[in-house]
Design an enzyme around this catalytic site. Structure first.
Site, PDB file in Angstrom:
ATOM      1  N   ASP A   9       0.869  -1.048  -0.160  1.00 45.93           N
ATOM      2  CA  ASP A   9      -0.003  -0.154   0.020  1.00 45.93           C
ATOM      3  C   ASP A   9       0.774   1.197   0.158  1.00 45.93           C
ATOM      4  OD1 ASP A   9      -2.400  -1.602   0.258  1.00 45.93           O
ATOM      5  OD2 ASP A   9      -2.009  -1.783   2.183  1.00 45.93           O
ATOM      6  N   HIS A  54      -4.386  -2.448  -6.119  1.00 50.44           N
ATOM      7  CA  HIS A  54      -3.534  -1.348  -6.435  1.00 50.44           C
ATOM      8  C   HIS A  54      -4.845  -0.323  -7.133  1.00 50.44           C
ATOM      9  CE1 HIS A  54       0.534  -3.496  -7.479  1.00 50.44           C
ATOM     10  NE2 HIS A  54       0.098  -3.352  -6.272  1.00 50.44           N
TER      11      HIS A  54
END
Ligand code: IMP
Ligand code: MG
Length: 333
Positions: free
Chosen positions: A13, A43
């Site tokens: 992340d 994503h």
């Protein structure tokens, strides 16, 4: 960058999706190929005013002229993949290695119900750990035996190596982050595979001498979802106050947050042999940076932070994220 590998520098992340999407648009690679664990990754990138999330396809999907490949080491959930292929109208340019492992419902059930996985480790519950366990036992079904993927099967390693021999641009997408690596992260609070640059290359089937650049992506602060230590972790109130409170894109769980960790970052640079750094969400840490696209225009305090990173880590910060949009970026390459 004939062959550029992108990799997460912390716990996943870091904003790899946006960086990769930008590179896909800007550098126009012939091939984008995904390594990493599987659909436990999420994503996110925004493009032409719309937000996209991918869990299986490379984040380069937004470039219609890039071929989208998934390496043999990656676990595929066919339902998730087929949905994303449809979303990006990418059925004529998506290829899955015949030896990708297949996630089935039983893997997801085990991931969601086993106390050790769900309770202690805090997995994403997407079935990746149990599927990789079955793979080690050599009982896992492979993509070559999944009729719903038959149109998309090829030898990805061959395609990537062939492209590199022809000096074509290849963008290699890592997922998760260095400290979630099964080998180099803080075991047992890790994912089910090695996700450092070498592991990502192995997933795809390219040797270490084929790589020209390794881009380590760090966020301007550290976040982590699931269990495991997080040095200098902020309280929920403090994270909220700083605007660092985030929620997982796969699980929706609240991410834990901490300030940028130079020690972790240093080791990450070494483990991945990073040659470039991307720093994302600089605008979240320094709101006055929002939307800036030229380095000269970045305010002094934020510049000092970037210089500190370069000084401590000894690698140039080539890309700086200053907002959610694809072009909210300072490109110093
Ligand atoms: P698993 O990969 O689902 O088995 O989860 C193992 C650990 O890795 C948990 O702490 C997850 O939250 C974390 N994790 C796995 N994939 C990602 C990711 O893409 N981003 C952030 N954390 C992840
Ligand atoms: Mg993510």
């Amino acid at each position: 960058m004939p062959c550029l590998v992108t990799v997460g520098g912390f716990f996943g992340d870091e904003g790899k999706g946006k960086i990769i999407a930008y590179l896909a648009k800007k550098d126009n690679p012939v091939i984008a190929v995904r390594g990493g664990v599987g659909p436990n990754a999420g994503h996110t990138f925004a493009f032409e005013g719309k937000e996209y999330k991918v869990r299986m396809l490379p984040s380069a999907a937004l470039n219609p002229s890039t071929r989208l490949l998934i390496g043999a080491g990656v676990l595929v959930n066919p339902q998730v993949l087929l949905k994303e292929i449809e979303m990006f109208k990418a059925d004529d340019r998506t290829y899955v290695d015949s030896q990708c492992g297949i996630i089935e419902q039983s893997h997801i059930d085990r991931d969601k119900n086993e106390d050790h996985l769900k309770g202690k480790i805090g997995t994403t519950g997407t079935g990746t750990g149990p599927a990789n366990a079955d793979r080690a036992l050599r009982t896992l079904k492979l993509a070559r035996d999944a009729p719903e993927l038959s149109l998309f099967i090829e030898d990805v390693s061959n395609s990537v190596n062939f492209a590199l021999e022809n000096k074509e641009r290849v963008l290699v997408e890592g997922t998760q982050g260095t400290y979630l690596s099964l080998y180099h992260g803080g075991y047992p609070f890790v994912t089910s595979k090695d996700v450092t640059a070498s592991g990502i290359c192995s997933d795809i089937g390219i040797g270490p001498k084929k790589v020209d650049d390794v881009l380590a992506v760090f966020k301007a602060y550290v976040t982590r979802v699931g269990g495991g230590p997080l040095t200098n972790e902020l309280s929920e109130e403090e994270a909220k106050r700083r605007g660092w409170m985030e929620f997982g894109s796969v699980t929706g769980r609240q991410r834990r947050a901490a300030p940028f960790d130079f020690e972790l970052a240093k080791k990450s640079i070494r483990v991945n042999s990073a040659t470039q750094i991307a720093v994302t969400k600089l605008d979240v840490m320094f709101p006055s940076c929002a939307g800036i696209r030229q380095y000269e225009k970045i305010p002094t305090d934020a510049k000092k932070f970037i210089e500190e990173i370069e000084g401590e880590l000894g690698v140039k910060v080539t890309l700086i994220g200053t907002g959610p949009d694809l072009d909210d970026i300072v490109d110093r390459r």
